[in-house]
Scaffold this motif. Structure first.
Motif, PDB file in Angstrom:
ATOM      1  N   ASP A 267       2.232  65.684  18.060  1.00 35.67           N
ATOM      2  CA  ASP A 267       2.420  66.639  19.383  1.00 35.67           C
ATOM      3  C   ASP A 267       3.118  65.681  20.340  1.00 35.67           C
ATOM      4  OD1 ASP A 267       0.610  68.619  18.141  1.00 35.67           O
ATOM      5  OD2 ASP A 267      -0.941  67.977  19.408  1.00 35.67           O
ATOM      6  N   HIS A 268       3.677  64.665  20.149  1.00 39.98           N
ATOM      7  CA  HIS A 268       4.293  63.862  21.093  1.00 39.98           C
ATOM      8  C   HIS A 268       5.579  63.204  20.502  1.00 39.98           C
ATOM      9  CE1 HIS A 268       0.474  64.278  23.044  1.00 39.98           C
ATOM     10  NE2 HIS A 268       1.245  64.257  24.289  1.00 39.98           N
ATOM     11  N   PRO A 269       6.892  63.720  20.222  1.00 39.32           N
ATOM     12  CA  PRO A 269       7.666  63.235  19.400  1.00 39.32           C
ATOM     13  C   PRO A 269       8.280  61.851  19.781  1.00 39.32           C
ATOM     14  CG  PRO A 269       8.268  65.548  19.941  1.00 39.32           C
ATOM     15  CD  PRO A 269       6.826  65.139  20.755  1.00 39.32           C
ATOM     16  N   GLN A 270       8.142  61.636  21.270  1.00 36.17           N
ATOM     17  CA  GLN A 270       8.723  60.383  21.763  1.00 36.17           C
ATOM     18  C   GLN A 270       8.023  59.269  21.290  1.00 36.17           C
ATOM     19  OE1 GLN A 270      11.579  59.691  23.501  1.00 36.17           O
ATOM     20  NE2 GLN A 270      11.977  61.958  23.074  1.00 36.17           N
ATOM     21  N   VAL A 271       6.541  59.590  21.124  1.00 34.37           N
ATOM     22  CA  VAL A 271       5.898  58.447  20.725  1.00 34.37           C
ATOM     23  C   VAL A 271       6.122  58.127  19.186  1.00 34.37           C
ATOM     24  CG1 VAL A 271       3.248  57.976  19.964  1.00 34.37           C
ATOM     25  CG2 VAL A 271       3.766  59.132  22.164  1.00 34.37           C
ATOM     26  N   LEU A 272       6.223  59.227  18.389  1.00 33.26           N
ATOM     27  CA  LEU A 272       6.733  59.113  16.984  1.00 33.26           C
ATOM     28  C   LEU A 272       8.240  58.119  17.005  1.00 33.26           C
ATOM     29  CD1 LEU A 272       6.224  59.648  13.989  1.00 33.26           C
ATOM     30  CD2 LEU A 272       7.525  61.657  14.281  1.00 33.26           C
ATOM     31  N   ILE A 273       9.007  58.505  17.647  1.00 39.57           N
ATOM     32  CA  ILE A 273      10.335  57.794  17.740  1.00 39.57           C
ATOM     33  C   ILE A 273      10.206  56.239  18.070  1.00 39.57           C
ATOM     34  CG2 ILE A 273      12.513  57.364  18.952  1.00 39.57           C
ATOM     35  CD1 ILE A 273      12.430  60.777  19.543  1.00 39.57           C
ATOM     36  N   GLN A 274       9.252  55.995  18.989  1.00 40.39           N
ATOM     37  CA  GLN A 274       9.114  54.602  19.244  1.00 40.39           C
ATOM     38  C   GLN A 274       8.333  53.819  18.198  1.00 40.39           C
ATOM     39  OE1 GLN A 274       8.324  53.790  23.104  1.00 40.39           O
ATOM     40  NE2 GLN A 274       7.491  51.500  23.054  1.00 40.39           N
TER      41      GLN A 274
ATOM     42  N   ARG B  43      10.639  53.089  15.163  1.00 38.85           N
ATOM     43  CA  ARG B  43      11.682  51.842  15.710  1.00 38.85           C
ATOM     44  C   ARG B  43      10.868  50.583  15.613  1.00 38.85           C
ATOM     45  NH1 ARG B  43      13.657  54.327  21.400  1.00 38.85           N
ATOM     46  NH2 ARG B  43      15.288  55.752  20.579  1.00 38.85           N
ATOM     47  N   GLU B  44       9.682  50.455  15.962  1.00 43.89           N
ATOM     48  CA  GLU B  44       8.929  49.327  15.931  1.00 43.89           C
ATOM     49  C   GLU B  44       8.382  49.084  14.410  1.00 43.89           C
ATOM     50  OE1 GLU B  44       5.604  47.721  18.512  1.00 43.89           O
ATOM     51  OE2 GLU B  44       4.470  48.906  16.941  1.00 43.89           O
ATOM     52  N   HIS B  45       8.242  49.954  13.574  1.00 45.59           N
ATOM     53  CA  HIS B  45       8.002  49.740  12.241  1.00 45.59           C
ATOM     54  C   HIS B  45       9.276  49.526  11.270  1.00 45.59           C
ATOM     55  CE1 HIS B  45       3.500  50.132  11.875  1.00 45.59           C
ATOM     56  NE2 HIS B  45       3.936  50.808  13.272  1.00 45.59           N
ATOM     57  N   GLU B  46      10.143  50.220  11.589  1.00 48.08           N
ATOM     58  CA  GLU B  46      11.474  50.078  10.786  1.00 48.08           C
ATOM     59  C   GLU B  46      11.925  48.426  11.264  1.00 48.08           C
ATOM     60  OE1 GLU B  46      14.017  53.110  11.956  1.00 48.08           O
ATOM     61  OE2 GLU B  46      13.410  54.416  10.340  1.00 48.08           O
TER      62      GLU B  46
ATOM     63  N   LYS C 226      12.848  45.731   8.408  1.00 53.82           N
ATOM     64  CA  LYS C 226      14.040  44.931   8.369  1.00 53.82           C
ATOM     65  C   LYS C 226      14.001  43.389   8.358  1.00 53.82           C
ATOM     66  CE  LYS C 226      16.970  48.957  10.284  1.00 53.82           C
ATOM     67  NZ  LYS C 226      17.642  49.478  11.484  1.00 53.82           N
ATOM     68  N   SER C 227      13.146  43.115   8.894  1.00 58.97           N
ATOM     69  CA  SER C 227      12.829  41.590   9.142  1.00 58.97           C
ATOM     70  C   SER C 227      12.054  40.757   7.811  1.00 58.97           C
ATOM     71  CB  SER C 227      12.020  41.075  10.296  1.00 58.97           C
ATOM     72  OG  SER C 227      10.565  41.642  10.202  1.00 58.97           O
ATOM     73  N   ARG C 228      11.775  41.942   6.853  1.00 58.67           N
ATOM     74  CA  ARG C 228      11.235  41.164   5.521  1.00 58.67           C
ATOM     75  C   ARG C 228      12.249  40.943   4.483  1.00 58.67           C
ATOM     76  NH1 ARG C 228       6.348  45.545   4.404  1.00 58.67           N
ATOM     77  NH2 ARG C 228       4.975  45.002   5.939  1.00 58.67           N
ATOM     78  N   GLU C 229      11.875  39.979   3.818  1.00 57.94           N
ATOM     79  CA  GLU C 229      12.648  39.744   2.580  1.00 57.94           C
ATOM     80  C   GLU C 229      12.824  40.787   1.526  1.00 57.94           C
ATOM     81  OE1 GLU C 229      11.805  35.807   1.105  1.00 57.94           O
ATOM     82  OE2 GLU C 229      12.224  35.050   3.014  1.00 57.94           O
ATOM     83  N   SER C 230      11.738  41.374   1.378  1.00 61.73           N
ATOM     84  CA  SER C 230      11.390  42.438   0.375  1.00 61.73           C
ATOM     85  C   SER C 230      10.599  43.424   1.230  1.00 61.73           C
ATOM     86  CB  SER C 230      10.819  42.128  -0.604  1.00 61.73           C
ATOM     87  OG  SER C 230      10.297  43.170  -1.386  1.00 61.73           O
ATOM     88  N   LYS C 231      11.047  44.722   1.372  1.00 64.71           N
ATOM     89  CA  LYS C 231      10.611  46.168   1.909  1.00 64.71           C
ATOM     90  C   LYS C 231       9.143  46.280   1.048  1.00 64.71           C
ATOM     91  CE  LYS C 231      14.764  48.428   3.745  1.00 64.71           C
ATOM     92  NZ  LYS C 231      15.630  49.432   3.819  1.00 64.71           N
ATOM     93  N   ASN C 232       8.960  46.056   0.112  1.00 64.87           N
ATOM     94  CA  ASN C 232       7.782  46.036  -0.521  1.00 64.87           C
ATOM     95  C   ASN C 232       6.731  44.981  -0.549  1.00 64.87           C
ATOM     96  OD1 ASN C 232       8.861  48.575  -1.837  1.00 64.87           O
ATOM     97  ND2 ASN C 232       9.761  47.224  -3.541  1.00 64.87           N
TER      98      ASN C 232
ATOM     99  N   THR D  45       3.044  45.940  18.818  1.00 72.92           N
ATOM    100  CA  THR D  45       2.423  45.996  20.301  1.00 72.92           C
ATOM    101  C   THR D  45       2.630  47.567  20.529  1.00 72.92           C
ATOM    102  OG1 THR D  45       3.885  44.185  20.943  1.00 72.92           O
ATOM    103  CG2 THR D  45       3.391  45.676  22.760  1.00 72.92           C
ATOM    104  N   PHE D  46       3.505  48.487  20.494  1.00 74.06           N
ATOM    105  CA  PHE D  46       3.297  49.765  20.899  1.00 74.06           C
ATOM    106  C   PHE D  46       2.353  50.506  19.880  1.00 74.06           C
ATOM    107  CE2 PHE D  46       4.749  54.296  20.795  1.00 74.06           C
ATOM    108  CZ  PHE D  46       4.550  54.707  21.971  1.00 74.06           C
ATOM    109  N   THR D  47       2.208  50.037  18.672  1.00 70.90           N
ATOM    110  CA  THR D  47       1.106  50.631  17.564  1.00 70.90           C
ATOM    111  C   THR D  47      -0.458  50.533  18.478  1.00 70.90           C
ATOM    112  OG1 THR D  47       2.426  50.215  15.796  1.00 70.90           O
ATOM    113  CG2 THR D  47       0.304  50.422  15.474  1.00 70.90           C
TER     114      THR D  47
END
Length: 446
Positions: A327-334, A337-340, A344-350, A362-364
């Motif tokens: 119900d709150h798209p701005q929350v989903l966007i942030q 971003r946090e989880h992406e 990206k900082s992982r050596e393997s995405k899996n 933090t935001f989660t």
């Protein structure tokens, strides 16, 4: 036809009629006296019910009808998703933040005052002890964790920390829950159908915790433990009439059948040398100790309560979180971003989630705190006054229950701007609302 009164037969007949008439009058007078006494007795009972004895001044309120009290009004469903229940709201408006009532045969003082609530929990073990209504105690079990006090309660809580404490969460649970959640998400996505989030998350949570607790797999048995829990849940908040066909009766039957599955599993485990690595193994070893207060009955009831708590409260919180985010798209966007950024900082995405990654969300965590604030999954907490207690100029008599309502603190407009709005940013470290919440609240979400 004329009756000759001068004859012996006529005189006797008249005498009998007079005696019968006099007996009717006496009977009528006795009945009137009995009815009058009954009316006086009922009036006295109603007066005593509506005006209970108290060595002081009772909080304002209504005790409702004798014996039934205001139980029917209390069980009227709340159609709002996360607002204060109408039963509480209407009485707050009429009587204030502390009022008396009667629920399922028990005299209750309801507190919606954050400061009083804080004092009640500060005096736990001294002026107040954990206690619930008779009907709820029947539902959760007489040997449940919730009915024990002081040292026994602390001991049982420490046993539970072996399962869900910080050490086990860091070492095992976070990785297992990550794997379980990923598997479910891939399954839902691959089907391409509409997913009932509440049902899907309930199944996921139930299967995971049933395995952690007693190595139970619904697909490999005919006992259908989940069906019993569903029956239990359907009548958990219902009018306590134990008659076949009622929701309350179905609830008790569901509990009985679920306990039988758990007890049978424990009986089989006692004579088994195989290590299953679950919580039941740990409890069986604890029961065998000579200096323990843990009995088999308490252990079975503990597992029942833990599975119930995880199954219902966790799935409800997850469902509401998903709704709030959608119900709150701005929350989903942030959140994205946090989880992406973490991926990206992982050596393997899996790679599986690490403790450092979890702590960096933090935001989660702000979203989780805001979901718990609005969800108010626990409608009320009960304590019993063990002696007369003075609160805000009123007396809570010994033996009365006190119902603390968490939603009042969580939805307090003096602590939160627009309290019914889902706003995770209010949990930012430098937020005045977050600082105010921690300095005044009795129920710490984070």
């Amino acid at each position: 036809m004329k009756l000759c009164t001068s004859s012996p037969i006529g005189a006797n007949f008249i005498y009998v009629l007079q005696r019968a008439s006099k007996a009717k009058m006496i009977t009528r007078e006795v009945l009137l006296c009995l009815v009058a006494l009954l009316v006086v007795w009922v009036s006295h009972c109603v007066y005593r019910w509506k005006n209970p004895k108290c060595h002081g001044k009772l909080p304002p309120g209504s005790m409702g009808f004798p014996f039934i009290g205001e139980t029917i009004q209390f069980f009227i469903p709340n159609h709002s998703l996360y607002d204060i229940p109408p039963f509480i709201r209407s009485r707050m408006a009429r009587y204030g933040s502390l009022f008396r009532t009667s629920l399922v045969g028990r005299k209750v003082v309801v507190s919606v005052d954050p400061e009083i609530n804080y004092q009640i929990f500060q005096q736990e073990g001294k002026s107040f002890v954990i206690c619930y209504t008779e009907s709820f105690s029947e539902i959760i079990g007489r040997k449940s964790l919730l009915v024990y006090h002081e040292m026994a309660h602390k001991y049982l809580k420490n046993l539970i920390l072996h399962l869900v404490g910080p050490a086990n969460l860091k070492a095992k649970l976070i990785h297992e829950m990550d794997e379980s959640t990923r598997t479910r998400l891939h399954s839902w996505a691959s089907h391409g159908n509409i997913v009932d989030i509440k049902e899907a998350t309930s199944n996921m949570v139930f299967e995971y915790f049933a395995k952690k607790l007693i190595s139970y797999d619904e697909c490999k048995t005919s006992k259908k433990l989940k069906d019993n829990y569903n029956a239990f849940m359907s009548g958990l908040i219902s009018f306590p009439i134990n008659i076949p066909g009622t929701a309350y009766h179905a609830c008790l039957e569901g509990r009985k059948n679920a306990l039988k599955v758990i007890k049978d599993t424990m009986e089989g485990r006692k004579n088994c040398n195989i290590n299953h690595g679950d919580f039941l193994d740990y409890l069986v070893e604890e029961v065998r100790k000579e200096d323990t207060i843990l009995s088999e009955e308490i252990a079975v009831n503990m597992i029942f309560l833990l599975l119930f708590a995880a199954y219902e409260t966790t799935s409800t919180a997850i469902t509401l979180a998903i709704k709030f985010i959608s119900d709150h798209p701005q929350v989903l966007i942030q959140l994205t971003r946090e989880h992406e950024a973490i991926l990206k900082s992982r050596e393997s995405k899996n790679s599986e989630i690490t403790w450092q990654e979890y702590k960096s969300m933090t935001f989660t965590h702000m979203v989780i705190n805001e979901t718990l604030r609005l969800a108010n999954i626990v409608p009320g907490m009960f304590r019993k006054a063990v002696k007369d207690v003075q609160m805000n100029g009123f007396t809570i008599p010994a033996g009365w229950l006190v119902m603390v309502v968490p939603a009042i603190t969580h939805l307090d407009p003096d602590k939160y701007d627009d309290p019914l709005l889902f706003n995770p940013w209010r949990w930012e470290v430098d937020s005045d609302q977050r600082r105010g919440y921690h300095s005044n609240a009795w129920f710490d979400i984070s």
